[in-house]
Design an enzyme around this catalytic site. Structure first.
Site, PDB file in Angstrom:
ATOM      1  N   SER A  38      -1.972  -5.153  -0.774  1.00 37.29           N
ATOM      2  CA  SER A  38      -2.013  -5.239   0.693  1.00 37.29           C
ATOM      3  C   SER A  38      -3.307  -5.857   1.210  1.00 37.29           C
ATOM      4  O   SER A  38      -4.394  -5.363   0.921  1.00 37.29           O
ATOM      5  CB  SER A  38      -1.912  -3.848   1.317  1.00 37.29           C
ATOM      6  OG  SER A  38      -0.649  -3.314   1.112  1.00 37.29           O
ATOM      7  N   HIS A  69       2.462  -8.544   2.542  1.00 39.70           N
ATOM      8  CA  HIS A  69       2.862  -8.915   1.182  1.00 39.70           C
ATOM      9  C   HIS A  69       3.739 -10.149   1.293  1.00 39.70           C
ATOM     10  O   HIS A  69       4.889 -10.060   1.716  1.00 39.70           O
ATOM     11  CB  HIS A  69       3.669  -7.783   0.523  1.00 39.70           C
ATOM     12  CG  HIS A  69       2.816  -6.632   0.097  1.00 39.70           C
ATOM     13  ND1 HIS A  69       2.455  -6.423  -1.209  1.00 39.70           N
ATOM     14  CD2 HIS A  69       2.239  -5.649   0.812  1.00 39.70           C
ATOM     15  CE1 HIS A  69       1.692  -5.342  -1.281  1.00 39.70           C
ATOM     16  NE2 HIS A  69       1.553  -4.849  -0.071  1.00 39.70           N
ATOM     17  N   HIS A  91       7.560  -1.884  -3.493  1.00 38.31           N
ATOM     18  CA  HIS A  91       7.207  -0.478  -3.694  1.00 38.31           C
ATOM     19  C   HIS A  91       8.477   0.372  -3.707  1.00 38.31           C
ATOM     20  O   HIS A  91       9.504  -0.020  -3.144  1.00 38.31           O
ATOM     21  CB  HIS A  91       6.330   0.010  -2.532  1.00 38.31           C
ATOM     22  CG  HIS A  91       5.128  -0.841  -2.270  1.00 38.31           C
ATOM     23  ND1 HIS A  91       5.212  -2.026  -1.586  1.00 38.31           N
ATOM     24  CD2 HIS A  91       3.825  -0.667  -2.590  1.00 38.31           C
ATOM     25  CE1 HIS A  91       4.005  -2.560  -1.517  1.00 38.31           C
ATOM     26  NE2 HIS A  91       3.151  -1.761  -2.112  1.00 38.31           N
ATOM     27  N   TYR A  93       9.050   2.946  -1.947  1.00 37.74           N
ATOM     28  CA  TYR A  93       9.471   3.382  -0.600  1.00 37.74           C
ATOM     29  C   TYR A  93      10.309   2.340   0.126  1.00 37.74           C
ATOM     30  O   TYR A  93      10.942   2.633   1.134  1.00 37.74           O
ATOM     31  CB  TYR A  93       8.255   3.795   0.260  1.00 37.74           C
ATOM     32  CG  TYR A  93       7.228   2.709   0.507  1.00 37.74           C
ATOM     33  CD1 TYR A  93       7.464   1.673   1.404  1.00 37.74           C
ATOM     34  CD2 TYR A  93       6.005   2.724  -0.154  1.00 37.74           C
ATOM     35  CE1 TYR A  93       6.533   0.681   1.631  1.00 37.74           C
ATOM     36  CE2 TYR A  93       5.059   1.746   0.059  1.00 37.74           C
ATOM     37  CZ  TYR A  93       5.334   0.722   0.956  1.00 37.74           C
ATOM     38  OH  TYR A  93       4.417  -0.263   1.159  1.00 37.74           O
ATOM     39  N   GLU A  94      10.334   1.112  -0.395  1.00 42.74           N
ATOM     40  CA  GLU A  94      11.196   0.093   0.217  1.00 42.74           C
ATOM     41  C   GLU A  94      12.651   0.272  -0.219  1.00 42.74           C
ATOM     42  O   GLU A  94      13.528  -0.450   0.246  1.00 42.74           O
ATOM     43  CB  GLU A  94      10.712  -1.314  -0.177  1.00 42.74           C
ATOM     44  CG  GLU A  94       9.344  -1.653   0.392  1.00 42.74           C
ATOM     45  CD  GLU A  94       8.794  -2.963  -0.157  1.00 42.74           C
ATOM     46  OE1 GLU A  94       9.282  -4.023   0.268  1.00 42.74           O
ATOM     47  OE2 GLU A  94       7.888  -2.928  -1.007  1.00 42.74           O
ATOM     48  N   ALA A 121      -4.540  -1.588  -2.326  1.00 48.40           N
ATOM     49  CA  ALA A 121      -5.248  -0.903  -1.253  1.00 48.40           C
ATOM     50  C   ALA A 121      -5.083   0.592  -1.524  1.00 48.40           C
ATOM     51  O   ALA A 121      -4.011   1.032  -1.921  1.00 48.40           O
ATOM     52  CB  ALA A 121      -4.616  -1.262   0.083  1.00 48.40           C
ATOM     53  N   MET A 219       0.143   3.889  -3.121  1.00 45.35           N
ATOM     54  CA  MET A 219       1.605   3.921  -3.255  1.00 45.35           C
ATOM     55  C   MET A 219       2.122   2.868  -4.225  1.00 45.35           C
ATOM     56  O   MET A 219       3.281   2.466  -4.154  1.00 45.35           O
ATOM     57  CB  MET A 219       2.245   3.716  -1.876  1.00 45.35           C
ATOM     58  CG  MET A 219       1.780   4.712  -0.829  1.00 45.35           C
ATOM     59  SD  MET A 219       2.365   4.263   0.805  1.00 45.35           S
ATOM     60  CE  MET A 219       1.357   5.317   1.848  1.00 45.35           C
ATOM     61  N   SER A 220       1.263   2.394  -5.098  1.00 42.87           N
ATOM     62  CA  SER A 220       1.711   1.339  -6.027  1.00 42.87           C
ATOM     63  C   SER A 220       1.081   1.546  -7.398  1.00 42.87           C
ATOM     64  O   SER A 220       0.620   2.632  -7.729  1.00 42.87           O
ATOM     65  CB  SER A 220       1.303  -0.035  -5.467  1.00 42.87           C
ATOM     66  OG  SER A 220      -0.100  -0.188  -5.484  1.00 42.87           O
ATOM     67  N   ASN A 243      -9.452   2.742   3.465  1.00 41.39           N
ATOM     68  CA  ASN A 243      -9.676   3.841   4.421  1.00 41.39           C
ATOM     69  C   ASN A 243     -10.055   5.068   3.605  1.00 41.39           C
ATOM     70  O   ASN A 243      -9.714   5.158   2.431  1.00 41.39           O
ATOM     71  CB  ASN A 243      -8.385   4.131   5.214  1.00 41.39           C
ATOM     72  CG  ASN A 243      -7.219   4.402   4.275  1.00 41.39           C
ATOM     73  OD1 ASN A 243      -6.587   3.470   3.770  1.00 41.39           O
ATOM     74  ND2 ASN A 243      -6.948   5.663   4.027  1.00 41.39           N
ATOM     75  N   HIS A 255      -1.578   1.314   9.075  1.00 47.45           N
ATOM     76  CA  HIS A 255      -1.442   0.156   8.173  1.00 47.45           C
ATOM     77  C   HIS A 255      -2.352  -1.001   8.616  1.00 47.45           C
ATOM     78  O   HIS A 255      -2.853  -1.754   7.779  1.00 47.45           O
ATOM     79  CB  HIS A 255       0.028  -0.290   8.130  1.00 47.45           C
ATOM     80  CG  HIS A 255       0.309  -1.378   7.123  1.00 47.45           C
ATOM     81  ND1 HIS A 255       0.030  -1.229   5.773  1.00 47.45           N
ATOM     82  CD2 HIS A 255       0.819  -2.629   7.260  1.00 47.45           C
ATOM     83  CE1 HIS A 255       0.375  -2.339   5.134  1.00 47.45           C
ATOM     84  NE2 HIS A 255       0.849  -3.209   6.016  1.00 47.45           N
TER      85      HIS A 255
HETATM   86  N1  HPA Z   1      -2.861   6.748   1.136  1.00 49.41           N
HETATM   87  C1  HPA Z   1      -1.904   6.163   0.386  1.00 49.41           C
HETATM   88  N2  HPA Z   1      -1.846   4.853   0.206  1.00 49.41           N
HETATM   89  C2  HPA Z   1      -2.779   4.089   0.780  1.00 49.41           C
HETATM   90  C3  HPA Z   1      -3.803   4.630   1.571  1.00 49.41           C
HETATM   91  C4  HPA Z   1      -3.846   6.043   1.754  1.00 49.41           C
HETATM   92  O1  HPA Z   1      -4.718   6.600   2.442  1.00 49.41           O
HETATM   93  N3  HPA Z   1      -4.563   3.594   1.999  1.00 49.41           N
HETATM   94  C5  HPA Z   1      -4.026   2.464   1.467  1.00 49.41           C
HETATM   95  N4  HPA Z   1      -2.948   2.759   0.731  1.00 49.41           N
END
Ligand code: HPA
Length: 291
Positions: A38, A69, A91, A93-94, A121, A219-220, A243, A255
């Site tokens: 990301s 993406h 991912h 979740y998609e 990310a 998440m990846s 973050n 996001h």
């Molecule tokens: N949590 C999960 N996935 C993420 C985060 C997060 O804080 N930041 C970027 N991808």
């Protein structure tokens, strides 16, 4: 044998079809692979003599539905190193199964890639991380609840049971630290916990993950690493702390913030990648590779 298993191509056959297609589009035989996560897709522009193939043209390839993406495979040269770069990934979740979301890794493996660099990310769990830090994955915890290897094993792809002690190659990590030093970029190490998403975590979950030994959450990556190790590829993982995780930073997560931070540190990540990827190629070409 049931009719469906005669008519439905196996994973190996589907991935081989994608490989044949890609080989018809490029004269390069990539030795190393790179997945850009990301907000980190810009590095693909560094590839010369590039063939850019949208995922929707590649047989059986899953389509990315996430903003940030772009969904293109770029095959070409980084300096003299033949490389395949995935600009964007899919991912769980998609709606993709673990097998579907790791299909591109299978294709890269059958294309002949020996070392795969995965970027992503992530949320920072460790208190001494800060937004914008780059962190090398030393290990991972798969908390997605799934595996790309569930079901019958195809020995043409890898063994049924295999070691994950060095999921993220020690010698590739060493090269990455050297590359970061040379570029004056700080690079920490940490354990990544992979979760299904797409909701960001609750503060209680983040506290639990810290207790479990995780430093980063995302998440990846974990399923891709499993599929790559199954095929004997060496893996390097780099997270961008876009973050601080839920409950650590004062503001709610979103996001846009993930994308903005990714863009801000993309240059530093690119500097490391430009230095380290040719070194990785030299290492795997020299042989003595560690499966
Ligand atoms: N949590 C999960 N996935 C993420 C985060 C997060 O804080 N930041 C970027 N991808």
């Amino acid at each position: 044998m049931p009719l469906t298993s005669i008519l439905t191509p196996t994973l190996y056959e589907r991935a081989s079809e994608a490989v044949k297609f890609l080989q018809s589009r490029t004269k390069h035989t990539p030795l190393i692979g790179l997945v850009l996560g990301s907000g980190l897709g810009g590095f693909a522009s560094a590839i010369q003599d590039a063939v850019v193939v949208p995922y929707n043209e590649i047989p059986h390839f899953p389509q990315s539905t996430v903003q940030g993406h772009s969904g293109k495979l770029v095959v070409g040269l980084l300096g003299e190193t033949p490389i395949a770069v995935m600009q964007g990934r899919v991912h769980g979740y998609e709606g993709y199964s673990a097998g579907e979301s790791t299909f591109p890794v299978r294709v890269l493996g059958l294309l002949g890639i020996k070392a795969l660099t995965l970027t992503n990310a992530a949320g920072g769990i460790r208190h001494n991380y800060a937004q914008g830090d780059l962190v090398l994955l030393s290990d991972h915890i798969n908390l997605t609840g799934v595996s790309p290897l569930t079901g019958p094993n195809d020995e043409r792809l890898g063994q049924r049971f295999f070691d994950m002690t060095e999921a993220y190659s020690r010698r590739l990590r060493q090269l990455a630290h050297t590359a970061a030093n040379e570029n004056g970029v700080a690079l920490q190490e940490g354990v990544y916990i992979g979760v299904p998403g797409p909701s960001f975590e609750t503060p209680a979950e983040i506290r639990a993950f810290r207790t479990l030994g995780a430093d980063l959450v995302g998440m990846s990556t974990v399923l891709e690493t499993i599929a790559a190790r199954h095929m004997g590829m060496e893996v390097l993982g780099i997270s961008c702390v876009t973050n601080m995780a839920a409950g650590i930073q004062a503001e709610p997560l979103n996001h846009e913030e993930v994308m903005e931070t990714g863009k801000r540190v993309e240059g530093q990540l690119a500097a490391i990648l430009k230095t380290v990827l040719p070194e990785i190629a030299k290492l795997v070409l020299a042989g003595g590779g560690k499966a």
